[in-house]
Design a protein around this motif. Structure first.
Motif, short mmCIF file in Angstrom:
data_model
loop_
_atom_site.label_atom_id
_atom_site.label_comp_id
_atom_site.label_asym_id
_atom_site.label_seq_id
_atom_site.Cartn_x
_atom_site.Cartn_y
_atom_site.Cartn_z
N TYR A 235 -7.48 -7.96 -2.44
CA TYR A 235 -7.83 -7.19 -1.25
C TYR A 235 -6.89 -7.53 -0.10
CZ TYR A 235 -12.36 -5.91 -3.31
OH TYR A 235 -13.36 -5.40 -4.11
N ALA B 234 -6.01 1.55 -6.88
CA ALA B 234 -5.34 1.27 -5.61
C ALA B 234 -6.10 1.98 -4.51
CB ALA B 234 -3.89 1.74 -5.64
N GLY B 235 -6.30 1.28 -3.37
CA GLY B 235 -6.95 1.90 -2.23
C GLY B 235 -8.31 1.31 -1.92
N ALA B 236 -8.96 1.87 -0.90
CA ALA B 236 -10.26 1.39 -0.42
C ALA B 236 -11.36 2.31 -0.93
CB ALA B 236 -10.28 1.36 1.11
N LYS B 237 -12.34 1.72 -1.60
CA LYS B 237 -13.41 2.50 -2.24
C LYS B 237 -14.74 1.79 -2.07
CE LYS B 237 -14.68 4.47 -6.78
NZ LYS B 237 -16.07 3.94 -6.78
N VAL C 145 0.84 -1.20 0.00
CA VAL C 145 0.00 0.00 0.00
C VAL C 145 0.87 1.25 0.00
CG1 VAL C 145 -1.69 1.31 1.31
CG2 VAL C 145 -1.93 -1.16 1.13
N PRO D 185 -8.94 -2.10 1.47
CA PRO D 185 -7.98 -1.63 0.46
C PRO D 185 -7.65 -2.74 -0.52
CG PRO D 185 -6.88 -2.01 2.55
CD PRO D 185 -8.34 -2.15 2.81
N ARG D 186 -7.41 -2.35 -1.77
CA ARG D 186 -7.11 -3.34 -2.80
C ARG D 186 -6.25 -2.71 -3.89
NH1 ARG D 186 -12.45 -1.54 -4.43
NH2 ARG D 186 -12.62 -1.23 -6.69
N GLU E 4 -12.60 5.70 3.17
CA GLU E 4 -12.24 5.55 1.76
C GLU E 4 -10.97 6.34 1.47
OE1 GLU E 4 -15.93 5.22 -1.03
OE2 GLU E 4 -16.39 6.79 0.43
N TYR E 5 -10.09 5.75 0.71
CA TYR E 5 -8.86 6.41 0.27
C TYR E 5 -8.39 5.66 -0.97
CZ TYR E 5 -7.46 2.59 3.37
OH TYR E 5 -7.37 1.36 4.00
N TRP E 6 -8.63 6.24 -2.11
CA TRP E 6 -8.40 5.50 -3.34
C TRP E 6 -8.00 6.43 -4.48
CZ3 TRP E 6 -11.52 6.82 -7.48
CH2 TRP E 6 -12.68 7.53 -7.18
N PHE F 73 0.14 3.27 -3.59
CA PHE F 73 -0.77 4.42 -3.55
C PHE F 73 -0.07 5.73 -3.92
CE2 PHE F 73 -3.57 7.57 -1.53
CZ PHE F 73 -4.77 7.20 -2.14
#
Length: 472
Positions: free
Chosen positions: A175, A117-120, A6, A146-147, A103-105, A10
């Motif tokens: 994930y 990339a990231g969590a959405k 990550v 996150p993925r 959320e952070y993507w 990211f």
């Protein structure tokens, strides 16, 4: 390993995004205040479910403050590199206070393909009226995981002739499970393929396959489980290697489960209708439709004209009671020496990955699956996997500034095939919401009232007041 991936991926996406950024689209920033209160010991079903894991259902009173920051192109140009990103942070004041990024993507787009990339959170289906957000396996019930992955939307191999009627949606994700689980450092693989076919003008048929695999990690019972050295076994659904647990060697590597999805959509001039059916499977018996009575059936209708009294409506029925039968490889009393049954699929549970299909203690998909917890407060799977439910949702507008929404769900819960409840547990969950948008200011107010009655959650009333300020 997860933190390293990550940390490396990211920032790379952000750097690429700055190069691909379309400056004509400014980020949207919003701040939201949510006050929730209940007459019972926990919040009603429709105040805590499908909230991206931000609401703690066990606290009867809580105050949430949520910050959203979103940038995405108004329209994707296949000939240009474009970048979209999002961030949401939730602070909760309650007995279980927390400050968490939800959320952070970042997503890089080019020629109909994207890298992620990231969590959405998932795109909202049917105006948020669905019990499952249109997917039994991945709603917006749990905190996003996150993925890293890639995919395409409405991709066409052919641009002319009858083959141009075919289009594909595809995604491939890995994930990272960062929450506390019985198997530490486990991973979750996911791939999805939808084939869309335009039957005639305004008519579309979609056939899809959803595949999930829990893999790797360290089990308190089986020790360190095979990791990347068995990755192809996990992805391709092969049997486990000699280093895998015996159950994987006898069946398939990891905890494999999935979903067949079918839908028929009619797009008319003023409205659209979608009929959809999803069929879950946990093993070979499910892929062969031996659990045929189980699945999700739904119909979604929506008007295209804005601010109608009735804008959209959803009706859904879900059943998980059959599970390929109540016997699984048990001695056959009529034929000594033989076994009978491929049943007891026990959806979303697994003997190795015992925390179940959860993210941060919430079911990732169908919210009527409610996890239990061990003495350490870690999810230990779902004590009830056999249920049926009917659900109905509607929304519309009383004026251009006043919107409304209702949700109604009735469900009946039976336990498990080998651990049935003495009598089925019922749950009636109702919710009604009114929204008011100020005509000259970027400010909106929402009031939601909810009610539960039954033996699954505490019966009682709840209320939520929401204030949202948006800056574009």
């Amino acid at each position: 390993m997860v933190q390293k991936i990550v940390t490396l991926v990211f920032p790379l996406f952000v750097s690429l995004g700055l190069l691909a950024q379309n400056t004509a689209n400014k980020p949207a920033l919003s701040l939201e205040s949510r006050t929730l209160v209940s007459t019972g010991n926990q919040l009603p079903f429709w105040m805590q479910m499908n909230q991206l894991g931000m609401v703690d259902g066990s606290d009867a009173f809580q105050q949430l403050v949520v910050l959203h920051w979103l940038q995405q192109p108004q329209e994707l140009d296949p000939e240009q590199w474009q970048f979209s990103y999002g961030l949401s942070v939730a602070g909760r004041l309650s007995e279980h206070a927390v400050l968490q990024p939800n959320e952070y993507w970042g997503r890089l787009h080019y020629k109909g393909w994207y890298l992620h990339a990231g969590a959405k959170g998932e795109p909202v289906f049917a105006n948020g009226l669905s019990m499952t957000n249109g997917n039994m396996y991945l709603s917006n019930n749990a905190r996003p995981m996150p993925r890293v992955g890639f995919g395409t939307t409405n991709f066409q191999l052919f641009r002319s002739g009858w083959l141009s009627r075919f289009a594909f949606d595809f995604e491939y994700n890995e994930y990272f499970l960062l929450d506390d689980r019985i198997v530490d450092d486990a991973n979750l693989h996911h791939k999805r393929l939808d084939m869309n076919y335009t039957i005639a003008e305004g008519w579309r048929l979609s056939l899809g396959l959803d595949h999930w695999v829990f893999w790797g990690g360290t089990s308190p019972t089986h020790g360190e489980l095979p990791g990347f050295e068995d990755y192809l076994r996990y992805v391709l659904g092969h049997t486990g290697s000699e280093n895998a647990p015996e159950t994987d060697q006898n069946n398939v590597a990891g905890n494999q489960l999935g979903n067949y999805a079918f839908s028929l959509t009619r797009e008319a001039e003023n409205s659209s209708v979608e009929l959809y059916w999803q069929h879950p499977w946990e093993d070979g018996s499910g892929t062969r439709f031996e659990n045929m009575p189980d699945g999700l059936w739904g119909v979604s209708w929506k008007q295209h004209q804005p601010h109608q009294l009735l804008e959209a409506m959803v009706i859904e029925y879900v059943n998980t009671r059959h599970q390929s039968g109540k016997y699984h490889k048990e001695p056959n009393p009529d034929k000594p020496g033989e076994v009978m049954g491929n049943g007891r699929d026990n959806y979303f549970n697994n003997s190795v990955y015992r925390s179940g299909f959860v993210s941060y203690d919430r079911m990732m998909g169908l919210p009527l699956f409610i996890p239990g917890f061990n003495a350490d407060g870690v999810s230990s799977g779902f004590p009830n996997t056999r249920l049926w439910a009917v659900h109905q949702g509607m929304n519309g507008w009383l004026s251009e500034q006043i919107g409304w929404k209702t949700l109604a769900t009735y469900s009946k819960h039976y336990g498990q095939h080998w651990a049935e409840y003495p009598r089925p547990k019922e749950l009636l969950s109702l919710a009604a919401q009114v929204d008011y948008y100020l005509p000259t200011k970027p400010l909106a107010f929402s009031l939601k009232l909810a009610y539960d009655n039954g033996a699954v959650l505490d019966s009682g009333f709840g209320a939520e007041l929401r204030v949202r300020f948006t800056l574009k």
